[in-house]
Design a protein around this motif. Structure first.
Motif, PDB file in Angstrom:
ATOM      1  N   GLY A 151       0.793  -1.223   0.000  1.00  0.00           N
ATOM      2  CA  GLY A 151       0.000   0.000   0.000  1.00  0.00           C
ATOM      3  C   GLY A 151       0.824   1.270   0.000  1.00  0.00           C
ATOM      4  O   GLY A 151       0.265   2.372  -0.037  1.00  0.00           O
ATOM      5  N   GLU A 152       2.164   1.146   0.018  1.00  0.00           N
ATOM      6  CA  GLU A 152       3.026   2.335   0.058  1.00  0.00           C
ATOM      7  C   GLU A 152       3.373   2.769  -1.360  1.00  0.00           C
ATOM      8  O   GLU A 152       3.835   1.966  -2.174  1.00  0.00           O
ATOM      9  CB  GLU A 152       4.293   2.031   0.842  1.00  0.00           C
ATOM     10  N   THR A 153       3.178   4.036  -1.658  1.00  0.00           N
ATOM     11  CA  THR A 153       3.507   4.569  -2.970  1.00  0.00           C
ATOM     12  C   THR A 153       4.984   4.940  -3.040  1.00  0.00           C
ATOM     13  O   THR A 153       5.684   4.989  -2.026  1.00  0.00           O
ATOM     14  CB  THR A 153       2.675   5.823  -3.277  1.00  0.00           C
ATOM     15  N   VAL A 154       5.424   5.229  -4.254  1.00  0.00           N
ATOM     16  CA  VAL A 154       6.804   5.666  -4.447  1.00  0.00           C
ATOM     17  C   VAL A 154       7.070   6.942  -3.654  1.00  0.00           C
ATOM     18  O   VAL A 154       8.110   7.090  -3.006  1.00  0.00           O
ATOM     19  CB  VAL A 154       7.088   5.894  -5.947  1.00  0.00           C
ATOM     20  N   GLY A 155       6.116   7.874  -3.683  1.00  0.00           N
ATOM     21  CA  GLY A 155       6.282   9.125  -2.947  1.00  0.00           C
ATOM     22  C   GLY A 155       6.409   8.903  -1.457  1.00  0.00           C
ATOM     23  O   GLY A 155       7.267   9.502  -0.790  1.00  0.00           O
ATOM     24  N   HIS A 156       5.562   8.040  -0.903  1.00  0.00           N
ATOM     25  CA  HIS A 156       5.624   7.757   0.525  1.00  0.00           C
ATOM     26  C   HIS A 156       6.918   7.018   0.888  1.00  0.00           C
ATOM     27  O   HIS A 156       7.507   7.247   1.954  1.00  0.00           O
ATOM     28  CB  HIS A 156       4.411   6.925   0.950  1.00  0.00           C
ATOM     29  N   TYR A 157       7.353   6.135  -0.003  1.00  0.00           N
ATOM     30  CA  TYR A 157       8.603   5.398   0.224  1.00  0.00           C
ATOM     31  C   TYR A 157       9.784   6.364   0.297  1.00  0.00           C
ATOM     32  O   TYR A 157      10.621   6.279   1.203  1.00  0.00           O
ATOM     33  CB  TYR A 157       8.808   4.380  -0.897  1.00  0.00           C
ATOM     34  N   VAL A 158       9.868   7.282  -0.668  1.00  0.00           N
ATOM     35  CA  VAL A 158      10.967   8.251  -0.686  1.00  0.00           C
ATOM     36  C   VAL A 158      10.910   9.146   0.550  1.00  0.00           C
ATOM     37  O   VAL A 158      11.940   9.449   1.163  1.00  0.00           O
ATOM     38  CB  VAL A 158      10.934   9.086  -1.983  1.00  0.00           C
ATOM     39  N   ARG A 165      10.175  18.452  -5.742  1.00  0.00           N
ATOM     40  CA  ARG A 165      11.453  17.960  -6.287  1.00  0.00           C
ATOM     41  C   ARG A 165      11.364  16.540  -6.828  1.00  0.00           C
ATOM     42  O   ARG A 165      12.031  16.183  -7.800  1.00  0.00           O
ATOM     43  CB  ARG A 165      12.536  18.017  -5.199  1.00  0.00           C
ATOM     44  N   LEU A 166      10.545  15.700  -6.199  1.00  0.00           N
ATOM     45  CA  LEU A 166      10.543  14.274  -6.524  1.00  0.00           C
ATOM     46  C   LEU A 166      10.164  13.952  -7.970  1.00  0.00           C
ATOM     47  O   LEU A 166      10.855  13.157  -8.620  1.00  0.00           O
ATOM     48  CB  LEU A 166       9.636  13.523  -5.543  1.00  0.00           C
ATOM     49  N   PRO A 167       9.073  14.527  -8.535  1.00  0.00           N
ATOM     50  CA  PRO A 167       8.721  14.156  -9.921  1.00  0.00           C
ATOM     51  C   PRO A 167       9.844  14.423 -10.913  1.00  0.00           C
ATOM     52  O   PRO A 167      10.080  13.626 -11.827  1.00  0.00           O
ATOM     53  CB  PRO A 167       7.498  15.045 -10.211  1.00  0.00           C
ATOM     54  N   GLU A 168      10.576  15.516 -10.733  1.00  0.00           N
ATOM     55  CA  GLU A 168      11.677  15.838 -11.649  1.00  0.00           C
ATOM     56  C   GLU A 168      12.796  14.808 -11.529  1.00  0.00           C
ATOM     57  O   GLU A 168      13.374  14.384 -12.540  1.00  0.00           O
ATOM     58  CB  GLU A 168      12.204  17.235 -11.341  1.00  0.00           C
ATOM     59  N   GLY A 175       6.130   7.321 -19.342  1.00  0.00           N
ATOM     60  CA  GLY A 175       4.784   7.583 -19.821  1.00  0.00           C
ATOM     61  C   GLY A 175       3.740   7.637 -18.733  1.00  0.00           C
ATOM     62  O   GLY A 175       2.575   7.922 -19.006  1.00  0.00           O
ATOM     63  N   VAL A 176       4.119   7.355 -17.490  1.00  0.00           N
ATOM     64  CA  VAL A 176       3.163   7.410 -16.392  1.00  0.00           C
ATOM     65  C   VAL A 176       2.977   8.863 -15.982  1.00  0.00           C
ATOM     66  O   VAL A 176       3.944   9.612 -15.834  1.00  0.00           O
ATOM     67  CB  VAL A 176       3.667   6.586 -15.180  1.00  0.00           C
ATOM     68  N   VAL A 177       1.742   9.272 -15.786  1.00  0.00           N
ATOM     69  CA  VAL A 177       1.449  10.663 -15.464  1.00  0.00           C
ATOM     70  C   VAL A 177       2.042  11.044 -14.116  1.00  0.00           C
ATOM     71  O   VAL A 177       2.650  12.093 -13.956  1.00  0.00           O
ATOM     72  CB  VAL A 177      -0.080  10.908 -15.462  1.00  0.00           C
ATOM     73  N   ALA A 178       1.888  10.186 -13.111  1.00  0.00           N
ATOM     74  CA  ALA A 178       2.384  10.494 -11.772  1.00  0.00           C
ATOM     75  C   ALA A 178       3.109   9.278 -11.214  1.00  0.00           C
ATOM     76  O   ALA A 178       2.534   8.496 -10.468  1.00  0.00           O
ATOM     77  CB  ALA A 178       1.233  10.916 -10.862  1.00  0.00           C
ATOM     78  N   PRO A 179       4.404   9.081 -11.579  1.00  0.00           N
ATOM     79  CA  PRO A 179       5.133   7.901 -11.106  1.00  0.00           C
ATOM     80  C   PRO A 179       5.262   7.864  -9.592  1.00  0.00           C
ATOM     81  O   PRO A 179       5.399   6.786  -9.010  1.00  0.00           O
ATOM     82  CB  PRO A 179       6.502   8.028 -11.776  1.00  0.00           C
ATOM     83  N   GLU A 180       5.216   9.026  -8.926  1.00  0.00           N
ATOM     84  CA  GLU A 180       5.320   9.040  -7.469  1.00  0.00           C
ATOM     85  C   GLU A 180       4.108   8.399  -6.799  1.00  0.00           C
ATOM     86  O   GLU A 180       4.159   8.059  -5.610  1.00  0.00           O
ATOM     87  CB  GLU A 180       5.508  10.471  -6.952  1.00  0.00           C
ATOM     88  N   SER A 181       3.035   8.190  -7.569  1.00  0.00           N
ATOM     89  CA  SER A 181       1.830   7.549  -7.020  1.00  0.00           C
ATOM     90  C   SER A 181       1.801   6.044  -7.268  1.00  0.00           C
ATOM     91  O   SER A 181       0.896   5.357  -6.793  1.00  0.00           O
ATOM     92  CB  SER A 181       0.572   8.192  -7.633  1.00  0.00           C
ATOM     93  N   ALA A 182       2.788   5.529  -8.010  1.00  0.00           N
ATOM     94  CA  ALA A 182       2.834   4.086  -8.282  1.00  0.00           C
ATOM     95  C   ALA A 182       3.129   3.325  -6.994  1.00  0.00           C
ATOM     96  O   ALA A 182       3.774   3.833  -6.074  1.00  0.00           O
ATOM     97  CB  ALA A 182       3.906   3.791  -9.322  1.00  0.00           C
ATOM     98  N   MET A 183       2.628   2.103  -6.918  1.00  0.00           N
ATOM     99  CA  MET A 183       2.853   1.277  -5.738  1.00  0.00           C
ATOM    100  C   MET A 183       4.242   0.627  -5.799  1.00  0.00           C
ATOM    101  O   MET A 183       4.633   0.078  -6.827  1.00  0.00           O
ATOM    102  CB  MET A 183       1.778   0.190  -5.640  1.00  0.00           C
TER     103      MET A 183
END
Length: 554
Positions: free
Chosen positions: A82-89, A143-146, A156-164
């Motif tokens: 359940g943890e996204t890339v953004g939450h992991y970082v 900073r993270l999306p960049e 091609g993913v719109v928001a990779p920080e939201s990926a699981m």
């Protein structure tokens, strides 16, 4: 800020076993210290002690200034469901913990009745806010999306920080770990196996990041080329001698100095042993002469032979005195302990009867997995071929292996596996050693022809002894699971060897032994690795480059 981390006379390990002691280390801005040693020598334990995650058994660790931000990045990318890339970082950079601490301090400031301890709520909130700003939490979301896009994780993913995180491949997770390092604001950073699962581009980026850091770095790595290019000093934890030594200079300089130091220790011991053996032999001879003289003096002699008896007695006393002098010289010798040979993994790869002359053939084969397409691919693997497979993460290397081995069926074209093919494999995840069953039980299942005693004897040869074989496989370290996989290669006969990132989690000595075993193995080899020195050291006849689903031979 500039910060210094100082470890003074520290010891680390567990109540029943001390892994290292009397260790002194100063990490100043600009220092990049590589920690090396056999698996189990305490490298990760040392990083945890330096990070404050584990209390030292003795000694102390200090920071100057006291509020310096020290970050520890463990070797395995723990993926929380359940943890996204953004939450992991955010968690890995310390931003999540800093945000929670600031929110808690703000809540106490708003309602002082919930305050505990002598610290004023306003002071506590100010300290929490300062730390929150230092971690970079204020602008992490911007900073993270960049950073992710720069590392090629947008795809091609719109928001990779939201990926699981649980949906990512090992290579993608490694890149997210690199993104966390790029987003971090640590004053001192502690890295545990940061090169695992990174491709060549990722390794180049990591080397650039480490080289550009203004703060100090302590890293554990078994990637020899990365160490050679990155570190300014090497701390060796010697498990056999129970010593720790800090070598100045880079990794290649360390190898030379270590070899010289080992030769000197051996020469000192041999000189001491030779001198002691000579003194002991001479003392034994003097003792025998003295005993013989006493016996002769005690013999009954004529009364008129007093002079002769006195001379014999004096001679025996002189011999006894020489014995005492010799024993005194032996006692005054500075004891030199014999250098103990460090345990080294030595093994061979079990051979099976030769396969057919053609191991595998692909003819315009195409594999589609979602948006990814591998092929069309046409190639042939022959018996005895030694093939290195390189390419960026996500290019299709593991998919190509599964196609060659008949694990998946192409949607177009053909794939055919030869006759009498006996495959031995180490995959990236060490999948054969997963789950809750004890290691010995799982190994017996994989080699049913072995008795329990034979299984335990073989695992012991690979450094997996009584305290390992009865533990659940999932509780073993990554390095221990890799050694179990190597033991399986020796137990089973194979004529086609498939190695997918085999050096991950292996210590330096074990990597060298694997290279030696590959040198003497005469079956077909398919080697996927980003270890640049292994690619140079292993005798390869062909190299395939996989990129974007296409395979080209170099």
């Amino acid at each position: 800020m500039t910060a210094t981390l100082v470890a003074k006379d520290i010891a680390g390990g567990y109540a029943h076993r001390v892994l290292f002691d009397h260790l002194d280390l100063t990490v100043a801005p600009g220092d990049v210290i590589g920690v090396v040693g056999a698996n189990g020598s305490g490298k990760t334990t040392l990083l945890r002690v330096l990070a404050g995650d584990l209390a030292p058994l003795d000694g102390r660790v200090t920071r100057a200034p006291a509020d310096a931000f020290v970050g520890w990045l463990p070797q395995e990318h723990a993926r929380v469901p359940g943890e996204t890339v953004g939450h992991y970082v955010a968690r890995r950079t310390g931003c999540a913990a800093a945000t929670q601490a600031m929110d808690a301090a703000a809540a106490v400031l708003a309602d002082p009745s919930g305050a505990t301890g002598p610290v004023d709520p306003a002071d506590a909130y100010a300290a929490a806010l300062d730390h929150w700003l230092v971690t970079g939490a204020a602008d992490l979301d911007e900073r993270l999306p960049e950073v992710l896009a720069d590392l090629g994780l947008d795809s091609g993913v719109v928001a990779p920080e939201s990926a699981m995180m649980t949906d990512l491949s090992g290579g993608q997770a490694a890149r997210v770990g690199l993104a966390a390092l790029l987003c971090s604001r640590f004053d001192v950073v502690l890295l545990d196996e940061p090169t695992n699962d990174l491709d060549l581009d990722g390794l180049d980026r990591l080397e650039g990041v480490v080289g550009a850091m203004r703060g100090g770095v302590v890293l554990v790595s078994h990637d020899r080329e990365f160490l050679s290019r990155s570190v300014t000093g090497v701390l060796e934890l010697d498990l056999a001698q129970h010593t720790n030594t800090l070598f100045g200079g880079g990794y290649d300089s360390y190898l030379q100095e270590r070899e010289v130091a080992r030769r000197h220790r051996r020469a000192e011991y041999e000189e001491f042993a030779e001198k002691k053996a000579d003194l002991v032999a001479r003392a034994r001879t003097q003792r025998e002469w003295s005993s013989q003289g006493v016996r002769n003096a005690m013999r009954k002699a004529p009364d008129n032979d007093k002079i002769r008896r006195r001379a014999a007695t004096e001679s025996s006393e002189k011999q006894a005195q020489k014995v005492r002098q010799m024993e005194s010289r032996i006692a005054r010798l500075d004891e030199v302990a014999e250098p103990r040979k460090e345990w080294v993994l030595e093994f061979t790869i079990g051979a099976a009867p030769r396969s057919s002359s053609v191991v595998s053939t692909l003819n315009n084969a195409v594999v589609r997995q979602g948006d990814f397409v591998l092929g069309p691919v046409s190639l042939q693997v022959n018996a005895g071929d030694r093939i290195g497979i390189t390419g960026p993460n996500g290019a299709g290397k593991s998919t190509l292996l599964r196609l060659i081995l008949g694990r998946i069926t192409p949607q177009a074209g053909t794939a055919q596996l030869g006759a009498n093919v006996a495959i031995g494999e180490i995959d990236q995840t060490r999948a054969e050693f997963a789950g809750s069953r004890p290691l010995a039980e799982r190994f017996e299942e994989l080699v049913p022809d072995f008795t329990t005693a034979e299984v335990r004897t073989l695992l012991a040869k690979f450094g997996l002894r009584a305290d390992h074989v009865d533990r659940p496989v999932a509780d073993l370290s990554p390095g221990e699971r890799t050694r179990a996989a190597l033991a399986l290669l020796q137990a089973r006969g194979t004529n086609v060897l498939v190695l997918d990132e085999p050096t991950n989690h292996l210590d330096l000595a074990a990597i060298e032994q694997l290279e030696s075993a590959l040198h003497s193995y005469d079956g077909a080899v398919l080697l996927v690795t980003h270890d640049r020195r292994m690619l140079a050291n292993v005798r390869l006849g062909r190299v395939w480059q996989v990129d974007g689903g296409r395979v080209t031979e170099q």
